[in-house]
Motif scaffolding. Sequence first.
Motif, short mmCIF file in Angstrom:
data_model
loop_
_atom_site.label_atom_id
_atom_site.label_comp_id
_atom_site.label_asym_id
_atom_site.label_seq_id
_atom_site.Cartn_x
_atom_site.Cartn_y
_atom_site.Cartn_z
N ALA A 66 25.75 49.11 32.92
CA ALA A 66 27.01 48.91 33.64
C ALA A 66 26.82 48.30 35.02
N ASN A 67 25.75 48.68 35.70
CA ASN A 67 25.54 48.19 37.06
C ASN A 67 25.58 46.67 37.17
N PRO A 68 24.88 45.93 36.30
CA PRO A 68 24.93 44.47 36.42
C PRO A 68 26.33 43.90 36.27
N VAL A 69 27.15 44.52 35.42
CA VAL A 69 28.53 44.05 35.23
C VAL A 69 29.34 44.31 36.50
N ILE A 70 29.19 45.51 37.05
CA ILE A 70 29.92 45.87 38.27
C ILE A 70 29.54 44.94 39.41
N ILE A 71 28.24 44.77 39.61
CA ILE A 71 27.75 43.93 40.71
C ILE A 71 28.18 42.48 40.53
N SER A 72 28.09 41.99 39.30
CA SER A 72 28.47 40.60 39.03
C SER A 72 29.94 40.35 39.35
N ARG A 73 30.80 41.27 38.98
CA ARG A 73 32.23 41.11 39.25
C ARG A 73 32.50 41.08 40.75
N ILE A 74 31.86 41.97 41.49
CA ILE A 74 32.11 42.04 42.93
C ILE A 74 31.60 40.77 43.62
N ILE A 75 30.40 40.34 43.27
CA ILE A 75 29.85 39.13 43.87
C ILE A 75 30.67 37.91 43.47
N GLY A 76 31.18 37.92 42.24
CA GLY A 76 31.93 36.78 41.72
C GLY A 76 33.37 36.70 42.19
N GLY A 77 33.79 37.62 43.03
CA GLY A 77 35.14 37.55 43.56
C GLY A 77 36.20 38.17 42.69
N ASP A 78 35.79 39.00 41.73
CA ASP A 78 36.73 39.69 40.85
C ASP A 78 36.51 41.19 40.95
N PRO A 79 36.65 41.77 42.15
CA PRO A 79 36.34 43.18 42.32
C PRO A 79 37.38 44.10 41.70
N MET A 80 36.91 45.25 41.28
CA MET A 80 37.79 46.31 40.84
C MET A 80 38.29 47.07 42.07
N GLY A 81 39.26 47.96 41.87
CA GLY A 81 39.76 48.71 43.01
C GLY A 81 38.80 49.78 43.50
N ALA A 82 38.05 50.37 42.56
CA ALA A 82 37.07 51.40 42.90
C ALA A 82 36.04 51.41 41.79
N THR A 83 34.83 51.83 42.13
CA THR A 83 33.80 51.90 41.09
C THR A 83 32.86 53.06 41.36
N GLN A 84 32.46 53.70 40.29
CA GLN A 84 31.43 54.72 40.34
C GLN A 84 30.07 54.06 40.20
N MET A 85 29.12 54.51 40.99
CA MET A 85 27.73 54.11 40.86
C MET A 85 26.88 55.31 41.22
N ASN A 86 25.58 55.25 40.93
CA ASN A 86 24.71 56.33 41.33
C ASN A 86 24.65 56.45 42.84
N THR A 87 24.52 57.69 43.31
CA THR A 87 24.28 57.90 44.73
C THR A 87 22.85 57.47 45.02
N GLY A 88 22.70 56.40 45.77
CA GLY A 88 21.36 55.88 46.03
C GLY A 88 21.42 54.45 46.52
N ARG A 89 20.45 53.65 46.11
CA ARG A 89 20.29 52.32 46.68
C ARG A 89 20.86 51.20 45.81
N ASP A 90 21.57 51.57 44.73
CA ASP A 90 22.04 50.56 43.79
C ASP A 90 22.99 49.55 44.43
N ALA A 91 23.80 50.00 45.40
CA ALA A 91 24.81 49.11 46.01
C ALA A 91 24.36 48.58 47.37
N GLU A 92 23.11 48.77 47.70
CA GLU A 92 22.59 48.43 49.01
C GLU A 92 22.90 46.98 49.43
N GLU A 93 22.62 46.03 48.55
CA GLU A 93 22.82 44.62 48.90
C GLU A 93 24.30 44.27 49.00
N LEU A 94 25.14 44.92 48.21
CA LEU A 94 26.58 44.67 48.29
C LEU A 94 27.13 45.13 49.64
#
Length: 412
Positions: A66-94
């Motif tokens: 799921a993470n690659p799909v979530i990250i791709s959408r946000i980077i691609g300009g099609d963000p969701m309103g909210a997203t769950q991810m692991n508590t940690g470094r997964d969203a660091e670059e975003l």
Amino acid sequence: MKKFAVVAAMATAFLGSTAYAAELEVTHWWTSAGEAAAIAEFAKLFEEKTGNTWVDSALAGSGTGANPVIISRIIGGDPMGATQMNTGRDAEELIQAGLMRDLTPIVEEMGGLDFYVDDTLLEPCRYEGGLYCLPINIHSWDWLWLSTKAYETIGQPVPTDWNEYVASWPALEEAGILPFGLATGWPFSGIPGVLMAAIGGSDLLIAVNRDKDAEAVRSPEFREVAEALDDLRSVISPDTLVPTFGDVGNQLLEGTAAGNIHGDWLQGDLQVAGGVPGEDYECLPALGLGTQLSGGGDSFYFPVLPEGTDQAVIDAQTELAKILVSPEGQLNFNLVKGSMPIRTDIDLSGANACMKKALDLLGNGLLPSGDFALSSDTQQQLQDLNTEFLDDDGITVDDYIERYASIIEQAD
């Protein structure tokens, strides 16, 4: 996508309200029976309290898929309103790219986050003075789940720790019972860390995960961990793997498999299936050997929405953020999910026996999980190594240790 029913036509006077109902898309990877029941608690509360609509976008494959799909959408300009991810470094670059909403104003409006049981949970959310996510639970991989029925079949008491469990494997195999049930894919990836914490000890786990000390991987303590993993793979074969961890839960309840190492979210599925801890299964935190759990869990992030987005949707983000950490939201969600809540001020008298064991250990502090300390790239490399080790008996313990050490040497 599916929409949970809007239970209230108008927003109630709770956490503020929008001028009119907005739709808020929420992505997550909670697709098992227990997980789906838990996320539905948040959706129900969000709709009841705000009058907005929760648009559910569940993604299969846990974090790895799921993470690659979530990250791709946000980077691609099609963000969701909210997203769950692991508590940690997964969203660091975003976060660093300015693609996640700073929640500091929301936190200030709530009066701060002093209710968090462990402030270290918030560390991965902080960046340059801002707060970019809200941890909504504490999950731990460090559990050994045991089938009462399997041990009744072989006429032995249910083991009280990892060593007794390993000693029971010959009798289980003789009776045609799988000593260890396992699902395909990612579930094996968490097991080495559990063994490291319980068998290697907290000092080893901290040295490897937090300090990234490759020599600790080459130590006698880590060798014990690798040898335990080698023993474990000797009772696992490809033809006995099942599709999901929920299927493993069913094996435990049926008594066709005797044990499993898996995170505490398994108990959500066991509960949905009608299992009762202490009767149908036993749960041993830290494999019955330790007094601390490694702590990770899940957080919610709120992407920065495109220019021109209706203010009602942005307001809905704010309202959801507050609901996720509210006493009612925390209680309803975590009692179903099987995870520990992040609040210290809610009534947990309804918690089952497994959660109560976890809460008893929580006072001893949390050990750093790999999600917290290691980058997504390092986590993926270790997962690939662990999967290869399981699949290929030709990889010796020495090979495994050296390859693990090499990954940690290069970890950031």
